[in-house]
Enzyme design. Structure first.
Site, PDB file in Angstrom:
ATOM      1  N   CYS A 351       0.785  -1.240   0.000  1.00 45.95           N
ATOM      2  CA  CYS A 351       0.000   0.000   0.000  1.00 45.95           C
ATOM      3  C   CYS A 351       0.820   1.296   0.000  1.00 45.95           C
ATOM      4  CB  CYS A 351      -1.023  -0.012   1.121  1.00 45.95           C
ATOM      5  SG  CYS A 351      -0.626  -0.967   2.572  1.00 45.95           S
ATOM      6  N   ARG A 380       6.920 -11.241   5.304  1.00 43.05           N
ATOM      7  CA  ARG A 380       6.572 -10.955   6.698  1.00 43.05           C
ATOM      8  C   ARG A 380       7.316 -11.932   7.591  1.00 43.05           C
ATOM      9  NH1 ARG A 380       0.030  -9.634   6.106  1.00 43.05           N
ATOM     10  NH2 ARG A 380       0.360  -7.923   4.619  1.00 43.05           N
ATOM     11  N   GLN A 398       0.493 -11.387  -3.163  1.00 46.82           N
ATOM     12  CA  GLN A 398      -0.908 -11.017  -3.001  1.00 46.82           C
ATOM     13  C   GLN A 398      -1.542 -10.693  -4.354  1.00 46.82           C
ATOM     14  OE1 GLN A 398      -0.071  -7.687  -0.267  1.00 46.82           O
ATOM     15  NE2 GLN A 398      -1.365  -8.709   1.224  1.00 46.82           N
ATOM     16  N   ASP A 400      -3.171  -8.117  -4.907  1.00 51.95           N
ATOM     17  CA  ASP A 400      -3.405  -6.887  -4.169  1.00 51.95           C
ATOM     18  C   ASP A 400      -3.863  -5.777  -5.111  1.00 51.95           C
ATOM     19  OD1 ASP A 400      -3.463  -5.395  -1.895  1.00 51.95           O
ATOM     20  OD2 ASP A 400      -1.320  -4.992  -1.828  1.00 51.95           O
ATOM     21  N   HIS A 402      -5.331  -1.363  -4.830  1.00 47.93           N
ATOM     22  CA  HIS A 402      -5.793  -0.208  -4.056  1.00 47.93           C
ATOM     23  C   HIS A 402      -6.590   0.697  -4.978  1.00 47.93           C
ATOM     24  CE1 HIS A 402      -2.399  -1.758  -1.709  1.00 47.93           C
ATOM     25  NE2 HIS A 402      -3.157  -1.421  -0.687  1.00 47.93           N
ATOM     26  N   LYS A 488     -12.899  -3.142   7.946  1.00 49.69           N
ATOM     27  CA  LYS A 488     -12.739  -3.960   6.744  1.00 49.69           C
ATOM     28  C   LYS A 488     -13.874  -4.963   6.624  1.00 49.69           C
ATOM     29  CE  LYS A 488      -9.612  -7.211   9.070  1.00 49.69           C
ATOM     30  NZ  LYS A 488      -8.346  -7.970   8.990  1.00 49.69           N
ATOM     31  N   HIS A 534      -8.163  -0.671   0.336  1.00 51.83           N
ATOM     32  CA  HIS A 534      -7.217  -1.788   0.240  1.00 51.83           C
ATOM     33  C   HIS A 534      -8.053  -3.040  -0.027  1.00 51.83           C
ATOM     34  CE1 HIS A 534      -4.068   0.516   2.626  1.00 51.83           C
ATOM     35  NE2 HIS A 534      -5.182   1.154   2.950  1.00 51.83           N
TER      36      HIS A 534
END
Length: 662
Positions: A351, A380, A398, A400, A402, A488, A534
């Site tokens: 992000c 991570r 991910q 992912d 945004h 979320k 997100h």
């Protein structure tokens, strides 16, 4: 007199000190027998705990399965602790919570770690405790007295924990005979309320005190607990089925990936496994392209100052891999690193980098929404003990994205996301999933007004979307489970054997654009902050592929299968025709292998069935002469059919198309 309001709206006046059990008995003997706990103003409590003020009261029975299971599993954990101390004196107790399907307790044994050979004796002792039917009595203790009691018993872990609880917090223990444990409760009225045939101890593992590797290693004993033996038996069947579907086991059979200590928490994808990855990634890329997303690629390493500005350095640093920005010393003497270099970090998420792309150039209100997607590789620093196959890893990718939106666009964008996610899940074989709204946690950024607005918007987006009525009817809210910067929506899949997996998510974030100074020029000519959504549908490719492996038990739909068909010969006279069949299928885009070995066909069938190949194409002398194929689908009950080569190519080509291309 206290006024107690029951669920039907009736009000009973009772004397102070009356218990919910007394009220159940006054209503009728059937309810008195069935009631196991109470909800007082929505709080789950012991049925024998006296009422102190006017309240709304609901009596809990076994029909209230969620609450009842939590109660009995908590009780089983306490009885496990008592049983262990009875059998192994001087063992220290620590924590013993309930879990989604049972319970566990962490112990500090005096002499040796516990092993699975100890479990039968512990189970037998637990059943003796249940048979004694001892009352579980709630007691309130002064902090100093409780700490002294723990120390006198040699319970150093409990004493440490009691000393660190907040000042002024009421400290409660539950006593069963001579045994007691510190606990908020609630519990059943007595140990005999449990079904002695409805639990089973399942395994033993190591666990660090308070989850810290620097602390003492404890022995954790796991169990599963239910309301009755029928539920236990059903659960054990599910566990057996889950073991058969274990993605690590199936991966070995199908040669998909492996893991090894040289790269803790990272996956070595083999060619067949990566074929599945690429098929899934290509599908997702097409869906995102069609939905108006722009794909980007951002750096793996970013300066620590960027993570400080975003807020992740303070909230998330223990989960980040930190890298010094200096050249290591190559000389034999002296330290490899001086420790004086600036710090960088491998990104744990994408992000902040996406905000930096958004900030390049001036953005107008007409440019929004901007949908920025990345199949971004992240790292991570998960503890070694938390790693689990490809379901929980340190390096992951991910799906992912945004979305930068104006206030007036937010609800529509979240609706569109929910509907995109719904079609993706259905394409991938998941028709049963739940939507949950995770609300503000205790520690968070932003004002109460901001959180009120963000939570309301996500709630409205779900209710206004085209999701099915069944999904909306089961829409659930989870107090305190939001991220530190945003509420979320969570999307929980249910797989083929009834397990749930939290995968997709969308978070409404007004904090990060402010912290990283993201803005656009509004219609009024002034700068405004965008809202940052997100979102992910699969979550991570690694975990989602693991879920797919277990959901399908390796028997993938044809478009995902690493090898879609094997051409196997019965006699060598068919070898040339087998190569022709394979070439025709490959030319049509199918993933095909040949098996021309001098082995019996039954041996070949067993081997390729174990590898979960969807179709075995069997060729003998007759098939070669007639230009046909004996088509044998995977499965013991599948029926073989003979089909012409052209028809075979047409049929498999159509079936092998990804869902969005059909």
């Amino acid at each position: 007199m206290l006024k107690i309001t029951l669920p039907d709206g009736s009000v009973r006046e009772v004397a102070p000190g009356t218990t919910p059990a007394d009220i159940a008995a006054a209503i009728g003997p059937g309810l008195a027998k069935a009631a196991i706990a109470a909800k007082v103003d929505g709080e789950l409590r012991d049925i024998s705990r006296p009422l102190e003020a006017d309240a709304r009261l609901a009596l809990v029975t076994a029909r209230d399965e969620k609450d009842a299971l939590e109660l009995v599993r908590h009780d089983y954990a306490h009885i496990l602790a008592e049983a262990v101390q009875n059998l192994f004196p001087a063992t220290q107790i620590t924590f013993g919570p309930s879990t989604d399907d049972g319970f566990y307790y962490d112990f500090a044994p005096k002499d040796r770690p516990f092993t699975e050979e100890d479990l039968p004796a512990i189970e037998a002792e637990m059943r003796r405790i249940i048979a004694r039917d001892e009352p579980l009595v709630r007691e309130v203790w002064a902090r100093a007295d409780l700490i002294d009691a723990w120390r006198a018993q040699g319970e150093t872990f409990k004493a440490e924990w009691a000393a660190e609880l907040p000042e002024g917090e009421q400290l409660t223990v539950y006593r069963a005979g001579k045994f007691f444990d510190m606990c908020r409760g609630p519990h059943l009225a007595s140990t005999g309320k449990l079904d002695p045939a409805a639990f089973k101890l399942t395994r033993v593992s190591g666990a660090y005190w308070r989850g810290d590797q620097a602390n003492a290693m404890l022995s954790r004993i796991y169990g599963t607990g239910w309301l009755n033996k029928k539920q236990l038996d059903q659960h054990l069947v599910r566990l057996e089925e889950a073991a058969k579907r274990d993605h690590r086991r199936i991966s070995q059979e199908m040669d998909l990936f492996h893991l090894q200590s040289e790269a803790q928490g990272s996956v070595f994808w083999h060619p067949k496994g990566f074929v599945m990855w690429r098929a899934l990634e290509a599908y997702m890329r097409r869906r995102l392209d069609a939905a108006g997303y722009d794909e980007v690629k951002t750096p793996q390493l970013m300066d620590a100052r960027q993570w400080e500005q975003s807020g992740h350095w303070g909230k998330y640093r223990e989960n980040m891999f930190v890298v010094p920005d200096e050249i290591p010393n190559t000389e034999d003497e002296g330290p490899v690193l001086t420790g004086e270099g600036d710090l960088m970090a491998l990104k744990p998420m994408n992000c902040p980098a996406h905000v930096l792309i958004f900030r390049q150039g001036i953005k107008s209100y007409r440019d929004l929404p901007i949908r920025m997607a990345e199949f971004g590789c992240c790292h991570r620093n998960e503890p070694h003990g938390a790693l689990h196959g490809i379901m929980r890893v340190r390096q992951f990718t991910q799906d992912d994205a945004h979305i930068f939106v104006r206030e007036d666009q937010l609800v529509e964008e979240v609706k569109a996301f929910c509907e995109l996610l719904d079609t993706v899940y259905r394409d991938l074989g998941f028709t049963d999933y739940a939507v949950k709204l995770a609300l503000r946690p205790d520690k968070r950024f932003g004002s109460e007004e901001m959180w009120d607005k963000a939570e309301h918007e996500l709630r409205e987006a779900v209710l206004q979307s085209n999701l099915s009525d069944a999904i909306k009817a089961n829409f659930e809210e989870l107090p305190g489970e939001g991220a530190f910067y945003a509420p979320k929506l969570e999307f929980h899949l249910t797989d083929a054997i009834g397990r749930t997996w939290q995968v997709g998510t969308i978070q409404s974030d007004r904090v990060l654009p402010e912290r990283l100074d993201a803005s656009y020029v509004g219609e009024d000519g002034n700068r405004h902050r965008p809202i940052m959504l997100h979102r992910a549908i699969l979550g991570t490719f690694e975990r989602f592929l693991g879920i797919l492996i277990e959901h399908h038990a390796g028997r993938f739909p044809l478009w995902l299968a690493p090898v879609q068909a094997v051409v196997a010969t019965i006699v060598s006279d068919a070898d040339d025709y087998a190569l022709e069949v394979a070439a025709a299928l490959k030319a049509a885009g199918l993933r095909v292998e040949t098996d021309l070995r001098n082995e019996k066909i039954n041996y070949k069938v067993r081997e390729h069935s174990l590898a979960k190949v969807p179709y075995l194409l069997v060729l003998g002398k007759r098939e070669a002469e007639e230009r046909t194929v004996a088509l044998r689908p995977l499965g013991a009950d599948a029926r073989q059919e003979v089909i012409g080569l052209d028809a075979l190519v047409e049929r498999l080509t159509a079936e092998a198309k990804a869902p969005d291309l059909r």
